[in-house]
Write an enzyme that holds these catalytic residues in place. Sequence first.
Site, PDB file in Angstrom:
ATOM      1  N   HIS A 157     -31.949  11.130   9.880  1.00  0.00           N
ATOM      2  CA  HIS A 157     -32.237  11.774  11.249  1.00  0.00           C
ATOM      3  C   HIS A 157     -30.552  11.702  11.596  1.00  0.00           C
ATOM      4  O   HIS A 157     -29.885  10.917  11.319  1.00  0.00           O
ATOM      5  CB  HIS A 157     -32.816  10.633  12.049  1.00  0.00           C
ATOM      6  CG  HIS A 157     -34.258  10.483  12.282  1.00  0.00           C
ATOM      7  ND1 HIS A 157     -34.979  10.060  11.364  1.00  0.00           N
ATOM      8  CD2 HIS A 157     -34.896  11.190  12.833  1.00  0.00           C
ATOM      9  CE1 HIS A 157     -36.196  10.115  11.599  1.00  0.00           C
ATOM     10  NE2 HIS A 157     -36.420  10.842  12.900  1.00  0.00           N
TER      11      HIS A 157
ATOM     12  N   ASP B 242      -9.851  14.671  14.229  1.00  0.00           N
ATOM     13  CA  ASP B 242      -8.998  15.753  13.606  1.00  0.00           C
ATOM     14  C   ASP B 242      -9.497  16.192  12.366  1.00  0.00           C
ATOM     15  O   ASP B 242      -9.375  17.381  11.999  1.00  0.00           O
ATOM     16  CB  ASP B 242      -7.477  15.445  13.790  1.00  0.00           C
ATOM     17  CG  ASP B 242      -6.949  15.578  15.183  1.00  0.00           C
ATOM     18  OD1 ASP B 242      -7.367  16.240  15.784  1.00  0.00           O
ATOM     19  OD2 ASP B 242      -5.804  15.135  15.187  1.00  0.00           O
TER      20      ASP B 242
ATOM     21  N   ASP C 199     -14.287  22.929  16.485  1.00  0.00           N
ATOM     22  CA  ASP C 199     -13.559  22.168  17.749  1.00  0.00           C
ATOM     23  C   ASP C 199     -14.419  21.314  18.344  1.00  0.00           C
ATOM     24  O   ASP C 199     -15.304  21.917  19.064  1.00  0.00           O
ATOM     25  CB  ASP C 199     -12.831  23.402  18.427  1.00  0.00           C
ATOM     26  CG  ASP C 199     -11.901  22.588  19.458  1.00  0.00           C
ATOM     27  OD1 ASP C 199     -11.859  21.223  19.518  1.00  0.00           O
ATOM     28  OD2 ASP C 199     -11.691  23.183  20.704  1.00  0.00           O
ATOM     29  N   PHE C 200     -14.420  20.188  18.311  1.00  0.00           N
ATOM     30  CA  PHE C 200     -15.126  19.307  19.283  1.00  0.00           C
ATOM     31  C   PHE C 200     -14.491  18.725  20.488  1.00  0.00           C
ATOM     32  O   PHE C 200     -13.295  18.887  20.803  1.00  0.00           O
ATOM     33  CB  PHE C 200     -15.595  17.707  18.372  1.00  0.00           C
ATOM     34  CG  PHE C 200     -16.448  18.372  17.063  1.00  0.00           C
ATOM     35  CD1 PHE C 200     -17.512  18.630  17.092  1.00  0.00           C
ATOM     36  CD2 PHE C 200     -15.798  18.086  15.848  1.00  0.00           C
ATOM     37  CE1 PHE C 200     -18.363  18.814  15.878  1.00  0.00           C
ATOM     38  CE2 PHE C 200     -16.612  18.442  14.737  1.00  0.00           C
ATOM     39  CZ  PHE C 200     -17.722  18.780  14.656  1.00  0.00           C
TER      40      PHE C 200
HETATM   41 MN    MN Z   1     -31.399   7.544   9.331  1.00  0.00          MN
HETATM   42 MN    MN Z   2     -11.244  19.115  19.848  1.00  0.00          MN
END
Ligand code: MN
Ligand code: MN
Length: 283
Positions: A132, A255, A264-265
């Site tokens: 999950h 990074d 890009d988070f």
């Molecule tokens: Mn799991």
């Molecule tokens: Mn970012």
Amino acid sequence: MEIIFNFGIKMKVKVLFLSIVFLLAACKSGDNPVQESDGTVYQGWDNIVHAALGIPVDADSTDDYIIARHQYILSYNNERGVANWVSWNQNADWYGDVERYGGKFKVDPMLPDNFKKVTHDDYTNSGFDRGHMVRSEDRTKTVEDNIATFYMTNVMPQTPDLNRGCWLDLEYYYEDLCKKQDKELYIIAGGIFHKDNYINGKVAIPDSTYKIIVVLDRGQGASDVTTSTEVIAVVMPNTDGIRSDDWQKYITTVDRIENSTGYDFLNRVPVDIQKVIESKLAN
Ligand code: MN
Ligand code: MN
């Protein structure tokens, strides 16, 4: 008569409203329709709590099929048969006492007809767990919430030692952050793929799986993120022999995950703040 009349007007207003929502959703070119299985349609991403810190984007959007539902939002990669990323909000309210769904994992009903359908049985005898991303126990308020975690789009192949070892330990850790410290978490998880490694040529096996957890106080969102906000980022190898490892062993930076995945988070966080929180290691 008056009640019937009012009911009629209400219905008309509702139909008109839904039509407008559908039209707006359809007009938003470049985005996939965002519709829950219960018929709820979102007008873009703005009101989705699971995307409060941003929709991760990379250079190629053709393999990002966005599925948004009440329980989480994810980007599905049809070539790999697994998600690029799954993003969700977590706090104490999401936990309840619903029992873990006991049936087979389900084909995601929101996948387009022309996508390949990864099934429960595709993983059987592969040696990999159906790992999950949004943990089953994270969605235990309602039966529907829990079942949503059992869609195959929310799982990817993880070794038993990873899934039931350090990955699970981090899941316990953030559950405590919610339940004991009343934290508001924004979590993103997915796989890192360096080589083409598939179960039966159908389901890509990640070399490692990553998780990013932004730790805020209850009720906080993107505008509350500062340079001192706690961010936990891990990359855990999808291998045997790591079951008893501490999750802290795999702490890294956002990074590094951005470099490894191309995404890009946290892109709704101001860039100067992203720079700081994405380059530091969790304490
Ligand atoms: Mn799991
Ligand atoms: Mn970012």
